[in-house]
Scaffold this active site. Structure first.
Site, PDB file in Angstrom:
ATOM      1  N   HIS A  79      -3.375   6.970   2.991  1.00  0.00           N
ATOM      2  CA  HIS A  79      -3.782   5.643   2.508  1.00  0.00           C
ATOM      3  C   HIS A  79      -5.172   5.333   3.068  1.00  0.00           C
ATOM      4  O   HIS A  79      -5.438   5.508   4.261  1.00  0.00           O
ATOM      5  CB  HIS A  79      -2.774   4.602   2.969  1.00  0.00           C
ATOM      6  CG  HIS A  79      -3.202   3.194   2.730  1.00  0.00           C
ATOM      7  ND1 HIS A  79      -3.777   2.782   1.550  1.00  0.00           N
ATOM      8  CD2 HIS A  79      -3.161   2.094   3.543  1.00  0.00           C
ATOM      9  CE1 HIS A  79      -4.063   1.489   1.632  1.00  0.00           C
ATOM     10  NE2 HIS A  79      -3.707   1.055   2.821  1.00  0.00           N
ATOM     11  N   ASN A 102     -10.199  -0.427   0.770  1.00  0.00           N
ATOM     12  CA  ASN A 102      -8.739  -0.352   0.706  1.00  0.00           C
ATOM     13  C   ASN A 102      -8.286  -0.867  -0.652  1.00  0.00           C
ATOM     14  O   ASN A 102      -8.331  -2.065  -0.926  1.00  0.00           O
ATOM     15  CB  ASN A 102      -8.143  -1.195   1.837  1.00  0.00           C
ATOM     16  CG  ASN A 102      -6.628  -1.165   1.869  1.00  0.00           C
ATOM     17  OD1 ASN A 102      -5.981  -0.707   0.945  1.00  0.00           O
ATOM     18  ND2 ASN A 102      -6.055  -1.674   2.944  1.00  0.00           N
ATOM     19  N   CYS A 107       0.805  -1.222   0.000  1.00  0.00           N
ATOM     20  CA  CYS A 107       0.000   0.000   0.000  1.00  0.00           C
ATOM     21  C   CYS A 107       0.838   1.273   0.000  1.00  0.00           C
ATOM     22  O   CYS A 107       0.312   2.363  -0.220  1.00  0.00           O
ATOM     23  CB  CYS A 107      -0.952  -0.003   1.199  1.00  0.00           C
ATOM     24  SG  CYS A 107      -1.983  -1.477   1.276  1.00  0.00           S
TER      25      CYS A 107
END
Length: 335
Positions: free
Chosen positions: A257, A287, A117
């Site tokens: 994020h 996500n 990520c």
């Protein structure tokens, strides 16, 4: 000896997401959960997932073309493509090479990086170094992940979290001598790599002792990840602000994020940022791993949540463990 480093600009950003939407209510058909349970714990209401022949490459192509259009650049002008993909369509050919072929960037070198990520943060560090040193002039960064292909859809702790998407950015030599990359901070800690992992399943040669088969699905220790994030991310942001000689008040937006709304709230609280300064779209996408920061940035500009020109903090964390922050200058017309 001082180096005459070439300043860098962000010329365009774009994103691509699948059309198929999976809501929290849809997930109740697979696991024992509810919209309220998912929303209160994560902030996620729905996510996009690939269908049919869609994958990380097709999503990345869409984002790349969008970013190039915003940058008003031809694919043949690109010298290098860096793809950040946690779960690529396949180990090789690389995602970057497949995107290169699909968009017609025949003059570009291409390679993948894996920082989960934090992928776009790492890619920006690499691109900044290449351009500043004069090795390349125009670099296309693509962060793309099709997480849904590697999710255990009957595991409530993970299937509610992830979605698919791609974000892209064009970085090139600055046209006015102003550097859009104000400061950077990048870290990793492999000792805690088991907190987030996805094994690759394979078989040993039949002439040797066999290995145990592994389940090729994303697994995560949520509590450990949360404890890691709420300490390391504020430190990374503080380090980056110090390098830039800035205070939180000097920066217009935080684009974090998009993993979990509770984590984002904790980061915002440390910076004392109001809701208007925090760019959040995880309620729509979940996500999306490496794609989440550029996706949130490009969509935020497109929807008018991010007013240009501005300064923004981009901050991410992910498997590895990896984490990092970039403070950027965003110009008018990049999305």
């Amino acid at each position: 000896m001082s180096l005459n480093l070439i300043p860098v600009m962000i010329a365009g950003v774009g994103y691509g997401v699948p059309e198929t939407v999976i809501t929290n209510e849809d997930l109740t058909k697979l696991v024992d959960t509810s919209d309220e349970w998912i929303t209160t714990r994560t902030g996620i209401k729905e996510r996009r997932v690939v269908s049919g022949e869609e994958n990380a490459v097709t999503l990345g192509v869409k984002a790349a073309q969008n970013a190039l259009q915003k940058a008003k650049m031809d694919p043949m002008d690109i010298d290098l493509i860096i793809a950040a993909a946690s779960v690529p369509a396949h180990p090789y050919p690389s995602t970057a090479c497949e995107i290169q072929a699909a968009i017609g960037a025949d003059n570009a070198a291409a390679f993948d990086i894996t920082a989960a990520c934090t992928g776009m943060i790492y890619a920006m560090n690499i691109a900044k170094s290449f351009i500043s040193s004069g090795i390349y002039k125009n670099i296309l960064l693509v962060a793309t992940d099709a997480n849904s292909k590697y999710i255990d859809w009957y595991d409530r702790t993970s299937c509610v979290l992830f979605g698919d998407g791609a974000g892209a950015m064009v970085m090139k030599e600055s046209v006015d001598g102003v550097d859009d990359i104000i400061a950077m901070d990048m870290h990793s800690n492999g000792k805690d790599g088991d907190f987030i992992k996805m094994p690759m399943n394979g078989e040993n040669c039949p002439l040797v002792e066999p290995c145990e088969p592994q389940k090729q699905k994303i697994v995560m220790q949520g509590r450990e990840v949360y404890k890691f994030v709420v300490t390391t991310m504020p430190e990374s942001i503080s380090n980056c602000l110090e390098k830039a000689g800035l205070t939180p008040d000097d920066v217009d937006y935080l684009i974090p994020h998009q993993a979990n709304y509770r984590i984002i709230e904790a980061m915002a609280s440390r910076l004392n940022y109001s809701d208007e300064k925090i760019i959040v779209n995880l309620q729509k996408y979940g996500n999306t791993s490496a794609a989440s920061i550029p996706l949130a940035m490009a969509e935020g500009i497109e929807e008018g949540k991010i007013k240009l020109p501005c300064k923004a903090i981009l901050s991410g964390f992910g498997a590895g463990l990896t984490w990092g922050t970039v403070i950027v200058r965003l110009r008018e017309g990049i999305a």
